[in-house]
Structures are given as C-alpha cells and as structure tokens.
Design a protein around this motif. Structure first.
Motif, short mmCIF file in Angstrom:
data_model
loop_
_atom_site.label_atom_id
_atom_site.label_comp_id
_atom_site.label_asym_id
_atom_site.label_seq_id
_atom_site.Cartn_x
_atom_site.Cartn_y
_atom_site.Cartn_z
N ALA B 9 26.56 12.95 38.96
CA ALA B 9 26.86 12.58 40.34
C ALA B 9 25.61 11.98 40.98
O ALA B 9 24.48 12.27 40.56
N TYR B 10 25.84 11.13 41.94
CA TYR B 10 24.74 10.39 42.56
C TYR B 10 24.84 10.47 44.08
O TYR B 10 25.93 10.47 44.64
N TYR B 11 23.68 10.57 44.74
CA TYR B 11 23.62 10.36 46.19
C TYR B 11 22.87 9.06 46.36
O TYR B 11 21.65 9.03 46.18
N GLY B 12 23.53 8.01 46.73
CA GLY B 12 22.87 6.71 46.78
C GLY B 12 22.32 6.40 45.39
O GLY B 12 23.07 6.36 44.43
N LYS B 13 21.00 6.22 45.29
CA LYS B 13 20.43 5.89 43.98
C LYS B 13 19.92 7.10 43.22
O LYS B 13 19.54 7.00 42.07
N SER B 14 19.85 8.28 43.93
CA SER B 14 19.32 9.42 43.18
C SER B 14 20.40 10.04 42.30
O SER B 14 21.52 10.28 42.73
N HIS B 15 19.99 10.29 41.08
CA HIS B 15 20.85 10.83 40.05
C HIS B 15 20.78 12.36 40.17
O HIS B 15 19.86 12.97 39.65
N ILE B 16 21.75 12.97 40.87
CA ILE B 16 21.64 14.40 41.19
C ILE B 16 22.11 15.28 40.03
O ILE B 16 21.41 16.20 39.62
N LEU B 17 23.27 15.00 39.51
CA LEU B 17 23.77 15.78 38.37
C LEU B 17 23.61 14.94 37.11
O LEU B 17 24.06 13.80 37.06
N GLN B 18 22.95 15.53 36.12
CA GLN B 18 22.64 14.74 34.91
C GLN B 18 23.30 15.36 33.70
O GLN B 18 22.64 15.79 32.77
N GLY B 19 24.61 15.41 33.73
CA GLY B 19 25.33 15.90 32.55
C GLY B 19 25.55 17.40 32.57
O GLY B 19 25.07 18.10 31.69
N VAL B 20 26.26 17.89 33.56
CA VAL B 20 26.54 19.33 33.66
C VAL B 20 27.83 19.65 32.90
O VAL B 20 28.83 18.97 33.05
N SER B 21 27.79 20.68 32.07
CA SER B 21 29.00 21.17 31.42
C SER B 21 29.12 22.66 31.68
O SER B 21 28.13 23.38 31.52
N LEU B 22 30.27 23.10 32.08
CA LEU B 22 30.48 24.54 32.24
C LEU B 22 31.96 24.88 32.16
O LEU B 22 32.82 24.00 32.28
N ASP B 23 32.25 26.17 31.91
CA ASP B 23 33.63 26.63 31.80
C ASP B 23 33.82 27.87 32.66
O ASP B 23 32.92 28.68 32.78
N VAL B 24 35.01 27.98 33.22
CA VAL B 24 35.40 29.24 33.85
C VAL B 24 36.76 29.60 33.25
O VAL B 24 37.68 28.79 33.28
N ASN B 25 36.85 30.80 32.67
CA ASN B 25 38.12 31.21 32.07
C ASN B 25 38.98 31.98 33.07
O ASN B 25 38.48 32.42 34.10
N ALA B 26 40.24 32.15 32.74
CA ALA B 26 41.17 32.82 33.65
C ALA B 26 40.69 34.23 33.96
O ALA B 26 40.26 34.97 33.07
N GLY B 27 40.72 34.61 35.23
CA GLY B 27 40.38 35.95 35.65
C GLY B 27 38.91 36.32 35.58
O GLY B 27 38.54 37.48 35.71
N GLU B 28 38.06 35.32 35.36
CA GLU B 28 36.65 35.58 35.12
C GLU B 28 35.80 35.25 36.35
O GLU B 28 36.10 34.30 37.06
N ILE B 29 34.75 36.05 36.60
CA ILE B 29 33.77 35.69 37.63
C ILE B 29 32.57 35.07 36.93
O ILE B 29 31.96 35.70 36.06
N VAL B 30 32.28 33.83 37.26
CA VAL B 30 31.15 33.13 36.66
C VAL B 30 30.20 32.73 37.78
O VAL B 30 30.64 32.27 38.83
N SER B 31 28.88 32.92 37.56
CA SER B 31 27.92 32.53 38.58
C SER B 31 27.12 31.32 38.15
O SER B 31 26.78 31.18 36.98
N ASN B 175 35.25 41.18 43.86
CA ASN B 175 35.88 42.00 42.81
C ASN B 175 37.37 42.17 43.07
O ASN B 175 38.18 42.12 42.15
N GLU B 176 37.72 42.38 44.36
CA GLU B 176 39.12 42.51 44.74
C GLU B 176 39.90 41.24 44.40
O GLU B 176 41.01 41.29 43.88
N ILE B 177 39.26 40.09 44.68
CA ILE B 177 39.90 38.80 44.37
C ILE B 177 40.16 38.70 42.87
O ILE B 177 41.27 38.38 42.42
N ALA B 178 39.11 39.02 42.09
CA ALA B 178 39.23 38.89 40.64
C ALA B 178 40.30 39.84 40.10
O ALA B 178 41.00 39.52 39.14
N SER B 179 40.46 41.01 40.76
CA SER B 179 41.44 41.98 40.28
C SER B 179 42.86 41.47 40.47
O SER B 179 43.80 42.00 39.88
N ARG B 180 43.04 40.46 41.32
CA ARG B 180 44.38 39.89 41.49
C ARG B 180 44.56 38.67 40.59
O ARG B 180 45.32 37.75 40.88
#
Lengths: 315, 231
Positions: B9-31, B175-180
């Motif tokens: 992702a870019y803001y104007g000419k600055s290259h802010i995100l340079q190839g981010v990969s991540l996963d969030v699985n069902a029911g999981e809390i990821v930070s 935690n309550e959210i994740a429990s649902r």
C-alpha cells in the motif's frame, strides 16, 4: 397595525420558501462539501415542470409529480455529473455546478422561451381566505404557508427519527465510519442530493405561480439562498430556518414601510441636500435599499461571525 | 477466514506496506504488534478498503481487494478504528442502531446483550455519544461494530489511553467475542493483553512482518522484542 401584520405574514411566507431552498442546499453542503451553485436552478425546474404538467392534468398532480422528477434529475446529476468530478476536488465541483446553472437556464429558454410562462395560481385557491380591516389575504398564500410548514416538520422528523436520517447525521462528521459499518455512503449522497433538489422543486411548484415563472428566476433567488445558509451557519438546518425567516421578514417590512434612511446619515452629520453627489444616497428609502440588505448582512456576518448564527465551522 | 498475501500500500509516493502476508483462522484471536508508524493501522485499513490495496486479500475464500468498504463490511468484516469515530451528535442507542446493517437485526448480538456486557452504556443510552468518556467510547465503538454481526472484527489499539481496569474490561470483551465464534485481528502496541488472549501474534517492522509465532514464542524471543517492540 394590520399592514404590519400582513407584511410580516408575507415575510414569513417568503422566508419559508427560502428555507425550502436553503435546507436542501445546506444539507448537501454539509454532507458532501459541495456548494451547489445550481441549486436555485432546480427550484426553477420545479416551477417549469409544474407549469407543463398543470397544462395537462392540473395543479394538484403537478404538486406531486414535478418535485419527484426534479429530485430524480438531481440524483442523476449527482451520479453522472458530480461524482466523476469529485476526485478533482471541491473547486472542480463548484465550477461544475456553476456551469450547470447556466446550462439549465439556457435549456429552459430553448424549451419555454425567454418570456414568463402563464403558470397561474389554481382556481380553487385564487380567492381571499379572509378579510381583516379591509385587507384581503389570498387563500393560495395560506396554502403555501401550510405546505412549507408541513415540509419543514417532515424534514426535521425525517432527519431526527428515521434510520436514513441518522445515517445522514452520522455521515456529516464520519462518512468513512458509516461506510465501514456497511452502509453505502455514495448512494446516500446521491439520494440526499436528489432529495435536496426535490425540496427546491417543491418551492418552485408552489412559489413559481406567485413569484413568476421565467428563465431569470433562478439567478434572482439563488444568491439570496446562499446568504441564508451563510448567515444561518453552513450545515445547520435550524440556522437556515431562522436566517430565512429573518431575511424574509426584513425584506417585506423594508418594502412595505418604505421609510427614509436619512436618519442614518444624519447620525454622521451629513446634510440633506437636494442636489450634489450625495443627494441620491441620502434620499433613499428602506424599500430602495431592500435588494442590497441581504448582501449587506452577508458581508457583515462574514466579517464578525464567519461561522454564522448556528454553524459549527467557519465558511 | 482471512488470508492476506503480499499486500502493498502507498500513501502518495511512500511505500508503506511492502508485502505483508498474514492469516486469521475461524474463531481465533490474532494480534498484530509493532511500534507506531510501522504500518499496522495501514494494514487493516487496506484490508477494509479504506487505503487502496495492492495484492491479494481473501475473506471467507472470496477476493476482497478492490471492493468498496461498505461491500467488505456487508460480507462480514467488522472494523473498530483507533480513533473510535463515535457519531458525536447521535445518542448511544442511535450509534448502536447504525451498527446494524439493516433495520431488522437478526445477528448474534442484540442491544440487550450490549447493555448487559456494559451496564454503563445502558445508563447512558440516551446521551449523545460525543460526551462519553474515552473508555465508554471505546466500548461503544466495539459494540456498534458487533451489532453488524461480523464474522471477523479488526480492532485498532482498543486499550490506548485507557485506565488499567478498563484495559482488563477490553480483554474480557474480546474473549467474550471470541467465545461466540468470531475471529479477531487485534492491533496493539503494548503486549499487556495481546500476549494473554492471542492464539498467535505477528510483529511488524518497516512495512513488513518480521516475526510470526505463538505468544510463548515471542516471550522467549528477546531479540525480536528488543529490536521491534520495546521502546
């Protein structure tokens, strides 16, 4: 006394007409940041559509149908005109609406001609509603007042109570958040624009037959509507209401009571001469300066309180 | 649930995100952890469509990169922004109502649930959102997003500026959210609650993911903490 009351009444009526235009304009401005220079052209469009429809099916159907068509035209203008221009910024949008006002005026002249069209008050209401100390008050004017007050109440209930009204209020300050909650903000913008234009259209339908339906009616009224929203405070419906009533009443009283403004000059020791460079100025009456009064208020308001009466931000 | 691959992702000419990969699985809390300015908020804004994303973002198997944010929200992705964006002139109740995606609420969360979780909000139901305290606004912002019944919620710095008891309250709610059976992508700068409630953590630095693992892995890895997290 009765003259004063009638004149004030007419002022309220004119003010309510101004409010119908100003409310749409200020809503569009505060939501989308667009100062719609063509807003009064939609008012004119309402009057011409109403005239045309009333020649086929009469005034009452025109009252219903004309504003709907005007609103639809407004929504289309937003979707296919304003939205593509939006990414070039607010100045481009302003220039777009500026051009649009002239295009609409020319097109109306091409279709209906340069002279006023005979759009008249409906027969049923073309009578005196009441007479008081020898002065008659027209039933149609009472009807206009009724419609404008009803629109005003409906508008406030719509904004304050309905779900779409809440979305509009929320989008005034946080359009991005409203969008992130899953609401289609561009479509809300489009219909708000159309809705604002439809309000101006209603004013055109009920005001066109009293004020005269002719191609310059938009240019005449447009700038005063801008004065109303600046004095009331950009984005404030209450401000628009108070400013519209204020200007309507001041304007009517200034004309009715045509008092000399010489005392103002006397304050500064200017002599009342029959001739000389100042003679025209000191012999003016309030009726004579009434066209400039709203703009004078605009200028003073911008100098001393740029956010207007009820505005939350500067112009 | 959420698969991000090679996101730029870019803001104007600055290259802010340079190839981010991540996963969030069902029911999981990821930070998603990291210092200020490394691109954590930009990552979730790009996922939400508020910043133009370049790369692949799949949500429940569907490619969402390039969609408008309201369409992304309609698919079940919720977002609680860092500055909370409470609608200041609307009451608490009206704020919550606008969280619903349609007038008929058939989701997992009712307004009554919200008031039970946060009795404060019930007491202030008819108060304009703008006059709430910072903590109350944070709770309201989360509840408002939950009213839209999302399957995954992205929460940006929910504990910022909150008193310690409130931080605990936020952790409880998450935690309550994740429990649902909801997934959570939590963006944080501090490790306090993130390590306690997350199943997995990512650490970002300079627009890239520099560490991925369990909270236990991160606790043991002092080098990563020193270089990318501690001030």
């Amino acid at each position: 006394m009765e003259v004063f009351l009638f004149s004030t009444f007419n002022g309220v009526l004119y003010g309510m007409l101004l409010f119908m235009l100003a409310s749409g304009l200020t809503l569009i401005f505060s939501l989308m940041g667009v100062l719609n220079f063509a807003h009064a052209s939609f008012f004119m469009l309402g009057a011409y559509f109403a005239y045309q429809i009333s020649t086929y099916t009469g005034f009452w159907s025109a009252l219903l149908v004309a504003p709907l068509i005007v609103g639809l035209v407004g929504a289309l203008v937003e979707r296919y005109g304003l939205r593509p221009v939006h990414r070039f910024g607010h100045v481009a949008e302003l220039l777009f609406t500026f051009g649009l006002a002239f295009v609409m005026e020319e097109v109306i002249q091409m279709i209906w001609g340069k002279v006023p069209v005979p759009y008249d008050v409906p027969e049923l209401l073309n009578v005196a509603a009441f007479e008081w100390r020898g002065l008659q008050y027209s039933a149609y004017r009472l009807f206009m007042l009724g419609v404008s007050v009803a629109i005003f109440v409906a508008l406030f209930l719509f904004i304050a109570k309905t779900r779409v009204g809440l979305m509009i209020q929320a989008a005034l300050s946080h359009p991005q958040m409203v969008q992130s909650l899953g609401h289609d903000v561009p479509t809300i913008f489009m219909w708000t624009f159309g809705f604002g234009c439809a309000l101006a259209g209603i004013a055109g339908v009920i005001g066109g037959n009293v004020l005269g339906t002719e191609p310059s009616m938009a240019i005449t009224l447009g700038p005063i509507v801008f004065v109303v929203i600046v004095i009331g405070g950009l984005g404030s419906l209450w401000g628009a209401l108070i400013a519209a009533l204020f200007i309507g009443i001041i304007d009517n009283l200034a004309i009715t009571f045509d008092v000399s403004i010489y005392p103002l000059f006397a304050l500064f020791g200017v002599a009342r001469e029959a001739e000389g460079i100042m003679s025209d100025l000191v012999n003016l009456t309030s009726g004579g300066i009434s066209p400039v009064l709203p703009y004078l208020m605009l200028v003073l308001m911008l100098i001393f309180r740029p956010r207007g009466l009820f505005g939350t931000r500067d112009v | 649930m959420l698969e991000v691959r090679d996101l730029h992702a870019y803001y104007g000419k600055s290259h802010i995100l340079q190839g981010v990969s991540l996963d969030v699985n069902a029911g999981e809390i990821v930070s998603l952890l990291g210092r200020n300015g490394v691109g954590r908020s930009t990552t979730i804004k790009a996922i939400m469509g508020e910043v133009e994303p370049h790369g692949s973002i799949k949500f429940k198997g569907q490619e969402i990169a390039g969609l408008k944010s309201h369409s992304i929200a309609q698919l079940g992705l919720g977002y609680v922004p860092e500055n909370r964006d409470i609608f200041p002139t609307l009451t608490v109740r009206q704020n919550l109502l606008l969280g619903q995606k349609s007038a008929r609420n058939t989701g997992r969360w009712s307004m009554e649930d919200m008031f039970e979780l946060f009795p404060n909000l019930r007491d202030r139901a008819d108060t304009p959102g703008g006059v709430l305290s910072g903590g109350e606004q944070q709770m309201l912002a989360m509840c408002r997003t939950l009213m839209g019944d999302p399957d995954l919620v992205m929460v940006d710095e929910p504990t910022e500026g909150l008193a310690p008891q409130l931080v605990e309250k936020v952790a409880e709610l998450l935690n309550e959210i994740a429990s649902r059976d909801l997934s959570i992508l939590l963006v944080e700068q501090k490790l306090t609650i993130a390590l306690k409630i997350s199943a997995r953590v990512y650490v970002m630095g300079h627009g890239e993911i520099v560490f991925e693992g369990t909270p236990e892995d991160l606790r043991r890895n002092e080098a990563v903490r020193q270089e990318w997290l501690e001030v």
